[in-house]
Design a protein around this motif. Sequence first.
Motif, PDB file in Angstrom:
ATOM      1  N   VAL A 652      -7.530   3.242   2.051  1.00  0.00           N
ATOM      2  CA  VAL A 652      -6.262   3.633   1.892  1.00  0.00           C
ATOM      3  C   VAL A 652      -6.315   4.197   0.271  1.00  0.00           C
ATOM      4  O   VAL A 652      -6.643   3.473  -0.705  1.00  0.00           O
ATOM      5  CB  VAL A 652      -5.458   2.274   1.850  1.00  0.00           C
ATOM      6  CG1 VAL A 652      -3.821   2.836   1.690  1.00  0.00           C
ATOM      7  CG2 VAL A 652      -5.480   1.743   3.327  1.00  0.00           C
ATOM      8  N   THR A 653      -5.663   5.221   0.147  1.00  0.00           N
ATOM      9  CA  THR A 653      -5.412   5.665  -1.049  1.00  0.00           C
ATOM     10  C   THR A 653      -4.035   6.208  -1.290  1.00  0.00           C
ATOM     11  O   THR A 653      -3.029   6.406  -0.347  1.00  0.00           O
ATOM     12  CB  THR A 653      -6.158   6.845  -1.574  1.00  0.00           C
ATOM     13  OG1 THR A 653      -5.983   7.982  -0.631  1.00  0.00           O
ATOM     14  CG2 THR A 653      -7.722   6.748  -1.345  1.00  0.00           C
ATOM     15  N   THR A 654      -3.509   6.271  -2.512  1.00  0.00           N
ATOM     16  CA  THR A 654      -2.091   6.298  -2.912  1.00  0.00           C
ATOM     17  C   THR A 654      -1.872   6.945  -4.332  1.00  0.00           C
ATOM     18  O   THR A 654      -2.573   6.750  -5.201  1.00  0.00           O
ATOM     19  CB  THR A 654      -0.939   5.073  -2.924  1.00  0.00           C
ATOM     20  OG1 THR A 654       0.176   5.548  -3.048  1.00  0.00           O
ATOM     21  CG2 THR A 654      -1.498   4.237  -3.980  1.00  0.00           C
ATOM     22  N   SER A 655      -0.868   7.945  -4.324  1.00  0.00           N
ATOM     23  CA  SER A 655      -0.428   8.622  -5.593  1.00  0.00           C
ATOM     24  C   SER A 655       0.573   7.703  -6.526  1.00  0.00           C
ATOM     25  O   SER A 655       0.707   7.758  -7.663  1.00  0.00           O
ATOM     26  CB  SER A 655       0.349   9.929  -5.552  1.00  0.00           C
ATOM     27  OG  SER A 655       1.713   9.735  -4.803  1.00  0.00           O
ATOM     28  N   PHE A 656       0.858   6.626  -5.888  1.00  0.00           N
ATOM     29  CA  PHE A 656       1.949   5.461  -6.545  1.00  0.00           C
ATOM     30  C   PHE A 656       0.937   4.654  -7.406  1.00  0.00           C
ATOM     31  O   PHE A 656      -0.451   4.072  -7.155  1.00  0.00           O
ATOM     32  CB  PHE A 656       2.586   4.897  -5.697  1.00  0.00           C
ATOM     33  CG  PHE A 656       3.484   5.504  -4.897  1.00  0.00           C
ATOM     34  CD1 PHE A 656       4.633   6.326  -5.530  1.00  0.00           C
ATOM     35  CD2 PHE A 656       3.608   5.698  -3.510  1.00  0.00           C
ATOM     36  CE1 PHE A 656       5.642   6.722  -4.919  1.00  0.00           C
ATOM     37  CE2 PHE A 656       4.537   6.552  -2.764  1.00  0.00           C
ATOM     38  CZ  PHE A 656       5.496   7.088  -3.570  1.00  0.00           C
ATOM     39  N   PRO A 657       1.500   4.102  -8.625  1.00  0.00           N
ATOM     40  CA  PRO A 657       0.619   3.047  -9.186  1.00  0.00           C
ATOM     41  C   PRO A 657       0.675   1.661  -8.423  1.00  0.00           C
ATOM     42  O   PRO A 657       1.746   1.329  -8.147  1.00  0.00           O
ATOM     43  CB  PRO A 657       1.436   2.970 -10.575  1.00  0.00           C
ATOM     44  CG  PRO A 657       2.813   3.545 -10.414  1.00  0.00           C
ATOM     45  CD  PRO A 657       2.715   4.574  -9.219  1.00  0.00           C
ATOM     46  N   SER A 658      -0.387   1.190  -8.255  1.00  0.00           N
ATOM     47  CA  SER A 658      -0.471  -0.049  -7.475  1.00  0.00           C
ATOM     48  C   SER A 658      -0.556  -1.531  -8.345  1.00  0.00           C
ATOM     49  O   SER A 658      -1.212  -1.521  -9.365  1.00  0.00           O
ATOM     50  CB  SER A 658      -1.832   0.032  -6.719  1.00  0.00           C
ATOM     51  OG  SER A 658      -1.673   0.883  -5.579  1.00  0.00           O
ATOM     52  N   ALA A 659       0.294  -2.275  -7.595  1.00  0.00           N
ATOM     53  CA  ALA A 659       0.344  -3.903  -8.450  1.00  0.00           C
ATOM     54  C   ALA A 659      -0.525  -4.767  -7.617  1.00  0.00           C
ATOM     55  O   ALA A 659      -0.587  -5.759  -7.821  1.00  0.00           O
ATOM     56  CB  ALA A 659       1.853  -4.076  -8.592  1.00  0.00           C
ATOM     57  N   ILE A 687       1.088   7.980   0.501  1.00  0.00           N
ATOM     58  CA  ILE A 687       0.059   6.972   0.980  1.00  0.00           C
ATOM     59  C   ILE A 687      -0.964   7.366   2.222  1.00  0.00           C
ATOM     60  O   ILE A 687      -0.344   7.856   3.229  1.00  0.00           O
ATOM     61  CB  ILE A 687       0.755   5.822   1.307  1.00  0.00           C
ATOM     62  CG1 ILE A 687       1.580   5.122   0.429  1.00  0.00           C
ATOM     63  CG2 ILE A 687      -0.310   4.629   1.771  1.00  0.00           C
ATOM     64  CD1 ILE A 687       2.637   4.208   0.844  1.00  0.00           C
ATOM     65  N   THR A 688      -2.283   7.280   1.985  1.00  0.00           N
ATOM     66  CA  THR A 688      -3.092   7.991   2.770  1.00  0.00           C
ATOM     67  C   THR A 688      -4.030   7.082   3.628  1.00  0.00           C
ATOM     68  O   THR A 688      -4.490   6.437   2.627  1.00  0.00           O
ATOM     69  CB  THR A 688      -3.831   9.188   2.166  1.00  0.00           C
ATOM     70  OG1 THR A 688      -3.168  10.040   1.803  1.00  0.00           O
ATOM     71  CG2 THR A 688      -4.969   9.767   3.373  1.00  0.00           C
ATOM     72  N   VAL A 689      -4.334   7.202   4.954  1.00  0.00           N
ATOM     73  CA  VAL A 689      -5.406   6.123   5.467  1.00  0.00           C
ATOM     74  C   VAL A 689      -6.388   7.047   6.141  1.00  0.00           C
ATOM     75  O   VAL A 689      -5.865   7.711   7.057  1.00  0.00           O
ATOM     76  CB  VAL A 689      -4.417   5.144   6.414  1.00  0.00           C
ATOM     77  CG1 VAL A 689      -5.601   4.186   6.962  1.00  0.00           C
ATOM     78  CG2 VAL A 689      -3.468   4.459   5.702  1.00  0.00           C
ATOM     79  N   ASP A 690      -7.718   6.743   5.753  1.00  0.00           N
ATOM     80  CA  ASP A 690      -8.711   7.453   6.306  1.00  0.00           C
ATOM     81  C   ASP A 690      -9.317   6.477   7.131  1.00  0.00           C
ATOM     82  O   ASP A 690     -10.047   5.809   6.752  1.00  0.00           O
ATOM     83  CB  ASP A 690      -9.741   7.965   5.027  1.00  0.00           C
ATOM     84  CG  ASP A 690     -10.794   8.691   5.627  1.00  0.00           C
ATOM     85  OD1 ASP A 690     -11.034   8.714   7.008  1.00  0.00           O
ATOM     86  OD2 ASP A 690     -11.481   9.416   5.145  1.00  0.00           O
ATOM     87  N   TYR A 691      -9.411   6.635   8.500  1.00  0.00           N
ATOM     88  CA  TYR A 691      -9.940   5.726   9.314  1.00  0.00           C
ATOM     89  C   TYR A 691     -11.280   5.902   9.818  1.00  0.00           C
ATOM     90  O   TYR A 691     -12.011   5.022  10.338  1.00  0.00           O
ATOM     91  CB  TYR A 691      -9.027   5.527  10.757  1.00  0.00           C
ATOM     92  CG  TYR A 691      -7.607   5.423  10.637  1.00  0.00           C
ATOM     93  CD1 TYR A 691      -7.143   4.022  10.613  1.00  0.00           C
ATOM     94  CD2 TYR A 691      -6.503   6.184  10.676  1.00  0.00           C
ATOM     95  CE1 TYR A 691      -6.188   3.563  10.605  1.00  0.00           C
ATOM     96  CE2 TYR A 691      -5.192   5.843  10.481  1.00  0.00           C
ATOM     97  CZ  TYR A 691      -4.838   4.257  10.460  1.00  0.00           C
ATOM     98  OH  TYR A 691      -3.751   3.822  10.439  1.00  0.00           O
ATOM     99  N   ARG A 692     -12.004   6.906   9.155  1.00  0.00           N
ATOM    100  CA  ARG A 692     -13.319   7.239   9.333  1.00  0.00           C
ATOM    101  C   ARG A 692     -13.915   7.648  10.578  1.00  0.00           C
ATOM    102  O   ARG A 692     -15.030   7.923  10.834  1.00  0.00           O
ATOM    103  CB  ARG A 692     -14.088   6.043   8.626  1.00  0.00           C
ATOM    104  CG  ARG A 692     -13.708   5.493   7.357  1.00  0.00           C
ATOM    105  CD  ARG A 692     -14.227   6.807   6.306  1.00  0.00           C
ATOM    106  NE  ARG A 692     -14.074   6.412   4.897  1.00  0.00           N
ATOM    107  CZ  ARG A 692     -15.032   5.727   4.126  1.00  0.00           C
ATOM    108  NH1 ARG A 692     -16.258   5.695   4.734  1.00  0.00           N
ATOM    109  NH2 ARG A 692     -14.694   5.483   2.803  1.00  0.00           N
ATOM    110  N   ALA A 693     -12.954   7.499  11.492  1.00  0.00           N
ATOM    111  CA  ALA A 693     -13.394   7.930  13.030  1.00  0.00           C
ATOM    112  C   ALA A 693     -12.156   8.361  13.662  1.00  0.00           C
ATOM    113  O   ALA A 693     -10.950   7.723  13.470  1.00  0.00           O
ATOM    114  CB  ALA A 693     -14.082   6.981  13.609  1.00  0.00           C
TER     115      ALA A 693
END
Length: 781
Positions: A652-659, A687-693
């Motif tokens: 999971v990646t995001t452009s938002f600052p994470s806490a 917010i992006t989710v890469d499931y890898r498959a």
Amino acid sequence: MRVIVTASALVAGLLAAPSAQAATGTTYYVDATAGNDAAAGSSPATAWRSLDKAGDLTLGPGDRLLFKAGQRWSGRLTLKGAGTPGNPATVGAYGQGAKPLIEGGGLTGAAVTISDVHDFVVDGLQVTNTDGQAVYRTGVNLSAKDSGRLANVTLRNLSIHDVDGAGGHSVATAGLLVSIRGNRTPTFFDRLVIENNEISEIGSYGIIMWSTWSRRNGMTSLYPAETGIPDSEVSTWTPSTGVAIRGNRVHDVTGGGITPMHTKGALVEGNKVERAVTGRTKPTGGNVGIWWQGNDDLVVQRNEVSGTGFNGPGSDGHGFDSDADNNRSLVQYNYSHHNDGGFFIAVSFAGAPTRDTVVRHNVSESDGYEVFGLSTATQGTDIHNNTVYADGRVVEVKPPLAGAGRYPLGKVVRIYNDAAGVKVRDNVFLNTAGAGFDGKNGAIYDHNLYWGTPQPPTGPDHKAIVADPELAAPGTGGLPGYRPLDGSAVFDAGVSVPAGTDLAGTPVPDAAPDLGAYQRAVPPPRVSSTFTPKGHLERLADRDPATSWRSVPKPRFPGTVDLTYALDRTFSTVELTGSPDIVYDVQTSEDGTTWQTRATGVKGAATLPAEVTTRRVRLVVTGQGRIQIDEVRLGVPAATGPYLPPGGAPVVTTSFPSASALDNLIDGDPGTPWASAATGVTFPGDITVDYRAPRDISEVTLHTAWAKGQGVTDVSLQTWDGAAWVTRVDHHLIDWPSSSATVETSTMQLPAPVSTDRIRLIVHKANLEWGNLALYEIATR
């Protein structure tokens, strides 16, 4: 508390001595109304009158001290003496009517004290100890101090009720307390039996047993604030042996129901514990229906625990608890229901971990807050073949308890701190609450069935079965409702794990077992062979490794061994025990005529390239010399590590600052949050989710709590088509209904199912009452 005489407090006639009792010894009688302490006491006509007179007696082999039924005595009864093996000293009742009542009156620590005895039986008394004051008291106290081995003590058919307490619990007090002290002579009970007692209305524990001979690992103290025992008295672990706590009914106690400590090989069986940890007035703390500490090889089976009270997170409230410093506990064949804290926990002190606990073939029904909780330093908890009905019952804790509030079911499996070695296999989770499953610390989920959730947690499981288990009548009360019906998806769907029989006593077969607490009967196969002699071939598959088949000294090779099963068996391994040098081919057949070779076995083991389902298995054996085969076992190997999807774990990646941790968004648990930082949030963000498959997706569900304060309110959904992002849902608007700890959901339905390995949320707006936005789970279906 009130003094009551229950139906179980009645006796019918003279309580006979055990059949093994020799004819030696003297019988003494005590009559509260017609007795005379100056009399001989050796007949009903010359009975004694008082507890003081009875307490002066030191019982010897074959002696009996009997109290007249239907009568009562006030004060404390002191019992002492000893019998011999097969000729115990006995304390009981005679005559018709209610069990004789010993009333401590709240003026003595214990109403009945039994000190340093062996070969001793106490049977059929009624005991109270109350004056209604908030002072901890005990009903019956069996004690020993620096006395060595004390064998063959039995406490049975006692009715202990109305014992004062201070509105909570203390390990130093109980309805029935077994306490061992001293540090000079190692002291323990051997073959202690506590059976068929009813214990109720107790202001502390129901039954508890502990010893100062308990020092090992990090266990160097014995609750000194409660027991008053200094740490200097706690000595090297010397467990009691052959302890059996069975057939007791414990209900309406403010502390734990049954708690054995410091034993080896003890059995806690066939007890019924209802409403433990209830009626408390102390605002803090909690307890468990049946829990144990400082034991080795304890077996807890065929118990029913229900209605255990709860005082909010961290206060226990479960049916069962393998607490600190236990090794190799076995928890099986139990029925846990409507316990407000959950079904089972394993907890530890950091220096005294609980290790290698097996929880199998149990049923949990409508248990609250968390079904399983594995905590602090516990190691090697194996949870398999349980049936869980998790309906999300909301538990309400009322003031003045410190944990006052409303608590829905949070998780089916919760893993705290550094608990490690958790394995969850072959279980049935009928989870209408949609509660989550922790997968951290290397937890292994393997071949479990999930049903009833909007999005079953299929990700972390090696082979999740998502199907209706088709149980007879789940949630209606009683074990029969959890038997699977014909055609159920639980049949032959598991991995091979060590288990002898199921909840009903049905043998668990080799190859793929059924999921859940119940196993359908699978007859052993018919066995035939071209080898001679042909006698006792059934021993090859009788599930008993102690029996075997042997060929003649010089058998003719090659030869065959055929196993024909009455039901399909699924397997991918074959193991032969006995002659380790046997070389053989594994063949299967659909019609018994055409055979297909699947694998070659060397040194007793063969692994097939894939699972096979068949009723006919042939071993084509080559070699030289006599063959001995103890057992032919088919198997489905269990996973040895956590599940990783093809291509690796999702990211999971995001452009938002994470806490907080982004992985919480895809951990299968809607109770664990991700939150942005409270500053620096700008829109739009992604917010992006890469499931890898690739996976087929028809809808995406967002989970959020405190949603009016931090939930997203305008979001678009995109999927990756291999070259570019494609918008599937544009500006999905959400008006969250509330702001509370309850997790709410909002689902985006795709116009048509899409196969993709990546999704992206474009967040256009969110509630920022506290400066941050939050999501608890992004679930696809």
